[in-house]
Each structure stands twice: as structure tokens, then as C-alpha cells.
Scaffold this motif. Structure first.
Motif, short mmCIF file in Angstrom:
data_model
loop_
_atom_site.label_atom_id
_atom_site.label_comp_id
_atom_site.label_asym_id
_atom_site.label_seq_id
_atom_site.Cartn_x
_atom_site.Cartn_y
_atom_site.Cartn_z
N GLN A 144 -0.54 10.96 -1.47
CA GLN A 144 0.53 11.91 -1.77
C GLN A 144 1.45 12.10 -0.57
OE1 GLN A 144 1.07 13.23 -4.90
NE2 GLN A 144 3.02 13.69 -3.90
N LYS A 145 0.88 12.14 0.63
CA LYS A 145 1.71 12.25 1.83
C LYS A 145 2.66 11.06 1.95
CE LYS A 145 -1.20 15.11 4.91
NZ LYS A 145 -2.18 15.55 3.89
N LEU A 146 2.13 9.87 1.65
CA LEU A 146 2.96 8.66 1.73
C LEU A 146 4.04 8.68 0.65
CD1 LEU A 146 3.14 6.02 3.41
CD2 LEU A 146 1.90 4.91 1.55
N ARG A 147 3.68 9.07 -0.58
CA ARG A 147 4.66 9.13 -1.66
C ARG A 147 5.79 10.11 -1.34
NH1 ARG A 147 0.12 8.34 -5.22
NH2 ARG A 147 -0.29 10.58 -5.25
N ASP A 148 5.43 11.28 -0.85
CA ASP A 148 6.44 12.28 -0.49
C ASP A 148 7.38 11.75 0.59
OD1 ASP A 148 5.28 13.99 -2.31
OD2 ASP A 148 4.17 15.16 -0.79
N ALA B 23 6.87 0.55 8.14
CA ALA B 23 5.72 0.12 7.35
C ALA B 23 4.80 -0.80 8.16
CB ALA B 23 6.20 -0.60 6.09
N ILE B 24 5.41 -1.73 8.90
CA ILE B 24 4.61 -2.66 9.72
C ILE B 24 3.82 -1.89 10.77
CG2 ILE B 24 4.76 -4.51 11.43
CD1 ILE B 24 7.22 -5.53 9.78
N GLY B 25 4.49 -0.97 11.45
CA GLY B 25 3.81 -0.17 12.47
C GLY B 25 2.68 0.66 11.90
N ILE C 252 7.12 -1.93 -0.88
CA ILE C 252 6.66 -1.67 0.49
C ILE C 252 5.61 -0.57 0.48
CG2 ILE C 252 7.35 -0.86 2.79
CD1 ILE C 252 10.08 -2.14 2.30
N GLU C 253 5.87 0.48 -0.28
CA GLU C 253 4.90 1.58 -0.39
C GLU C 253 3.57 1.06 -0.94
OE1 GLU C 253 4.37 5.70 -2.96
OE2 GLU C 253 6.39 4.93 -2.60
N ALA C 254 3.64 0.16 -1.92
CA ALA C 254 2.42 -0.39 -2.52
C ALA C 254 1.60 -1.18 -1.51
CB ALA C 254 2.78 -1.26 -3.72
N ILE C 255 2.28 -1.93 -0.62
CA ILE C 255 1.57 -2.69 0.41
C ILE C 255 0.82 -1.75 1.33
CG2 ILE C 255 1.89 -4.13 2.46
CD1 ILE C 255 4.08 -5.62 0.99
N ILE C 256 1.49 -0.66 1.76
CA ILE C 256 0.81 0.31 2.64
C ILE C 256 -0.38 0.93 1.91
CG2 ILE C 256 1.07 2.45 3.94
CD1 ILE C 256 4.04 1.79 4.25
N MET C 257 -0.20 1.25 0.63
CA MET C 257 -1.28 1.83 -0.18
C MET C 257 -2.49 0.89 -0.22
SD MET C 257 -0.56 4.86 -1.59
CE MET C 257 0.77 5.89 -2.24
#
Length: 513
Positions: A326-330, A349-351, A386-391
Motif C-alpha cells: 500500500q505504501k508503494l501504491r500510494d 525503482a532500480i535503487g 515498474i511498480e509490478a517489478i518492485i512488487m
């Protein structure tokens, strides 16, 4: 199969021609009928059949006048005339308006088959000619989009006008269809094959709707639809068409619809503006129709806002996956609202991924793995990807921690490594570490080597030296200051360790950065 439109003022005669002649066996289907030339003209303008079979003598408007009017609008429609009068003047008049042939009443089946075969050959010739013209026009449009020489551009525009056969000035609109990685939806389907299927589908749809447009492969994975502004499709049509194509082809695409009409001379500006619209998919997501109102480029920023990284990593280490997600989505929703540029989002995202892996003691060390991470993120076409990769990486981190926490010794080693990671700059001894996990120093040494493949001393040295390499990038820091910041009171000892590990002294390393 070709379409035919039938016209005869005798209703019974018209029904007989429509119902008793075996059109389908000749590769023909009846698209419509009319009882006089005026009615036929109105219907033909809508239906646009390949062939018109019409009586010559009719009330309201005869077949010859109707054929002249239709030919002015659609010069590719083929005419066959019916006449009950075997007179040369009628035949001559019919042939003068472009008739392929004529039939005498009462109709003879073998004669019909012979004339229709001739008409079909003419229809195929027309189709081939029109296909060649369409290909040539599409190539001209593509060249004009990128041509920098003014004289060459004017010559291309003149050629386009000549092929279009327009007598009055026209304005045009442009739509760009961008493929959204068709291989992801259909493994094995290349981008080129996806484009070919998309283009064929679009050509068939335009032909079915009797619409003219130039289809241009502007760049890899991008199909342009350049059409007369008067024929531009409504928003509802684009929404419906996109869904229809995605259902039929089995993969998604994004449409940027530029509704602002432009003259041919401004085609480069038209393409540039429409391409900016297509790039908006990075923020709004793919598989949808984007209009100018969706583009908020004036908000675009390079200033990326701060992220609650400490709280995020606490959630990860506490295995609170939903809170972390949720923190990432927000945060990503905020990035979308601010229209943060793609390069800044990718670098963030890479970092974050690198720090996620370091947090579970799986740092990316091999250059090819680092390159794979960079490539996978920079190739993303949307922030959602990109969000999905981090997830995915966050999920991997949580699963790894869960597995380690099930193993008591692994959990204890993880605790020790985390302590070293956070307090490397302080005085750390084996005794202080063993006291924290309530183990004897020797037993801690043993399980640490078993789980990590290195001694506690080697791990501490590695962490300190890695941090020292980061600090050496700051020219304002002296080597002595850096040694103390990473936990070494003796500068000479720090230098000897650095030389042994890196093969160069700290100052030599700094010169090569």
C-alpha cells in the motif's frame, strides 16, 4: 467475394434477378436493390458495392445518368447494363460511361456467367491498382513525417495530392496505435507478427466500413492511421474498435487519437504531437484510448518526492506485505499525479530494488545481473509495469525472510548481519554480537560461516570497504576521515585492508572513479 447492387424498375424482374440467379456460385453476394436510379444512387453512396447491375430505361432517373453520377463519386465501381432493346445506341451509351458489359432481356444464364467473369477480372485489377496506390500513399506519408529537406517535402506532398485526386484543400487527423508487448499475451508472437496482424485487421475493418485511411508503420510497434478529417471516427467508435481489436487479436494496444485537424504541410507537427500523446500511456496505463485532454505534460517534473523508505523496509522485515504494498501504491499514485519523468522513476525503482536485495543480504554483484535489472525497468512502457517489478522483488524479499525465520540459526545470522549493516561505523566485536543473540562466540562464528560462506570479520570488512568506496567519490573527504567514518581508528590499517581487497590504495581508487 464481390458485392453487387441490382437496379430495375420492374419489381418482379428485380426479384427474379436477385433470387433465382446463383450469385454465390459465381463468388458474388447481393448487397442491395433499388427500383429507380435516384433511389439506387442514395443507397450506393452508403453501400459502395463492387458491381452495379442496372436497367437502362427507368423512371425518375435512368441507369445511364445514375451511372455517371456514381462514377464521379466512386470511379472503381463496375457497371453492367440491362436492356430490352437490342439497339446499338443504348449499348454505345452504356459503354461510354464505363460499363464492363451489357445483358439483353430476357436474361440468358450462360451469358450472365460470361459477363460476370469479365467483371470480376476487372474488379480484381481495380483492387490491385488501389492496393498499390494505398501502399504508395502510405510510404509517402511516412517519408513526409521525417523528411527534413523542404524541396523534397513539397515534392512528396504534390505526389500525395495527385494520388488522392482531391481538387479542394483537405485537413487530416492522425491516430497512433502502440502495441503493448504482444509476446506477453501470446508467447512466441513477435512484435513484427503482432504488427502485421494489427495492420491486416485494421485494413479489413476500414474496408468493411467503407472508410479510406493511410496505414503507416511509423516506428517499431507503432501503427499510424492517417485519414481525412471529414471521415474521422467518433470517440465512441475508437473505444469500441480498440476493444474489438484486442478481443480479436488476443493482445492489447494503446491508441493516441489526435482529433485536431491539420493540413498536410503540418504533418510533422501532427505526428510529434500525437506521439507525445501516446507516451502518456506511461502514466495512464496501456490498453486504452488516449485523447489530448489526458495529456498533462505541463505538470511534468524531474523533482521526485521523498519516499517513506524506512517505514517501507520495516514492513518488509516484519513480513507485513500488504502494508508495504500500500505504501508503494500510494507513492506511485503520487508520481503519476506529479507526472515525474520516466528516467527519474526508473532510477528510483532500480535503487529501491537494489536496497531491497541488500536488506536480505542478496546484493546485485554480477554486472550482467545489474544490467538485466536496468534493462527490465527501463524497457517498461508504463509506471504500472515498474511498480509490478518492485512488487515482485518485495515479494521475493518477504518470502526469503519467511524462510530464514523458520530456520532458527538463519534468523540469528540475519539479525547479526543486519546489526553489522546498521552499525558498521561503530566498534564491533564478536563478543558484542554474540551477546545480542545469546550465543557463545564460537558457536556464532560457526553458524555464521555455515549460512553465509564467510567469517564475521570478513563480512564486516566487506561492508566497511563498500561504504568506503562510496565515500571516496566525495573529493572533500580525506582518507583519514573516511577511515573513521567506516569504523577504523587506524588510517594505515584501513589503507592496508583496502589495498589487499581492491588491489589499489584509496587515493588510487579515487582517481579512477
Amino acid at each position: 467475394m464481390y458485392s453487387i447492387f441490382l437496379v430495375d424498375d420492374e419489381e418482379l424482374e428485380l426479384e427474379m434477378i436477385r433470387d433465382y440467379i446463383r450469385w454465390e456460385e459465381m463468388g458474388i453476394y447481393v448487397a442491395g436493390t433499388a427500383l429507380n436510379g435516384r433511389d439506387a444512387l442514395e443507397k450506393i453512396e452508403v453501400i459502395q458495392p463492387d458491381i452495379v447491375l442496372t436497367d437502362v430505361q427507368m423512371p425518375v432517373m435512368n441507369g445511364l445518368d445514375m451511372a455517371k453520377r456514381v462514377s464521379e463519386l466512386f470511379d472503381w465501381i463496375q457497371f453492367v447494363f440491362l436492356t430490352g432493346h437490342d439497339e446499338f445506341n443504348y449499348v454505345k451509351s452504356a459503354l461510354n460511361v464505363g460499363a464492363v458489359g451489357y445483358l439483353l432481356k430476357p436474361l440468358d444464364l450462360s451469358e450472365i456467367v460470361s459477363v460476370i467473369d469479365k467483371v470480376k477480372r476487372r474488379c480484381e485489377e481495380v483492387r490491385m491498382k488501389n492496393r498499390s496506390i494505398r501502399v504508395t500513399k502510405s510510404n509517402i506519408v511516412r517519408e513526409m513525417m521525417f523528411e527534413q529537406n523542404e524541396e523534397r517535402f513539397r515534392n512528396l506532398a504534390a505526389s500525395y495530392h495527385k494520388l488522392s485526386r482531391h481538387t479542394e484543400p483537405r485537413t487530416y487527423t492522425l491516430t497512433l496505435l502502440g502495441l503493448d508487448a504482444p509476446h506477453a499475451a501470446q508467447p512466441g508472437l513477435s512484435l513484427e507478427d503482432g504488427m502485421a496482424r494489427l495492420q491486416t485487421h485494421m485494413e479489413e475493418w476500414l474496408a468493411d466500413k467503407k472508410l479510406e485511411a493511410d496505414l503507416i508503420i511509423c516506428r517499431e510497434g507503432e501503427l499510424g492511421i492517417f485519414m481525412d478529417a471529414a471521415s474521422h471516427l467518433s470517440r465512441f467508435t475508437w473505444e469500441d474498435l480498440l476493444k474489438q481489436m484486442q478481443d480479436a487479436l488476443g493482445f492489447t494496444m494503446t491508441a493516441a487519437v489526435n482529433e485536431e485537424p491539420e493540413e498536410l504541410s503540418r504533418i510533422q507537427d501532427l505526428y510529434r504531437e500525437t506521439r507525445l500523446m501516446l507516451e502518456e500511456m506511461f502514466y495512464v496505463g496501456n490498453g486504452r484510448v488516449i485523447y489530448a485532454k489526458d495529456v498533462l505534460r505541463q505538470l511534468e517534473s524531474r523533482q521526485i518526492p521523498p519516499f517513506q523508505e524506512t517505514a517501507y523496509f520495516e514492513d518488509i522485515h516484519q513480513l507485513a506485505s500488504e502494508q508495504a504494498a500500500q505504501k508503494l501504491r500510494d507513492y506511485f499514485n503520487r508520481l503519476v499525479m506529479l507526472r515525474i519523468r520516466k528516467t527519474e522513476v526508473c532510477d528510483f525503482a532500480i535503487g529501491l530494488v537494489e536496497r531491497l536485495l541488500e536488506g536480505i543480504h542478496e546484493p546485485i554483484t554480477e554486472s550482467h545481473k545489474r544490467a538485466e535489472l536496468y534493462q527490465s525497468i527501463y524497457q517498461c512502457r508504463t509506471m504500472i509495469e515498474i511498480e509490478a517489478i518492485i512488487m515482485d522483488f518485495a515479494g521475493h524479499a518477504i518470502r526469503t525472510l519467511e524462510h530464514r525465520f523458520m530456520d532458527k540459526n538463519a534468523r540469528l545470522v540475519h539479525q547479526v548481519r543486519t546489526t553489522i549493516d546498521q552499525t558498521y561505523h561503530q566498534a564491533i566485536t564478536i563478543n558484542s554480537l554474540s551477546d545480542q543473540v545469546y550465543l557463545s562466540p564460537n558457536y556464532l562464528r560457526s553458524i555464521f560461516k555455515e549460512k553465509t560462506g564467510m567469517t564475521i570479520h570478513d563480512y564486516l570488512t566487506k561492508i566497511r570497504l563498500n561504504k568506503a568506496k562510496e565515500l571516496l567519490a566525495d573529493d572533500s573527504l580525506k582518507v583519514q576521515d573516511i577511515a573513521q567514518r567506516v569504523g577504523y581508528e587506524s588510517t594505515s590499517y584501513f589503507i592496508s585492508l583496502f589495498l589487499k581487497s581492491q588491489g589499489v590504495t584509496p587515493n588510487e581508487y579515487r582517481k579512477n572513479i
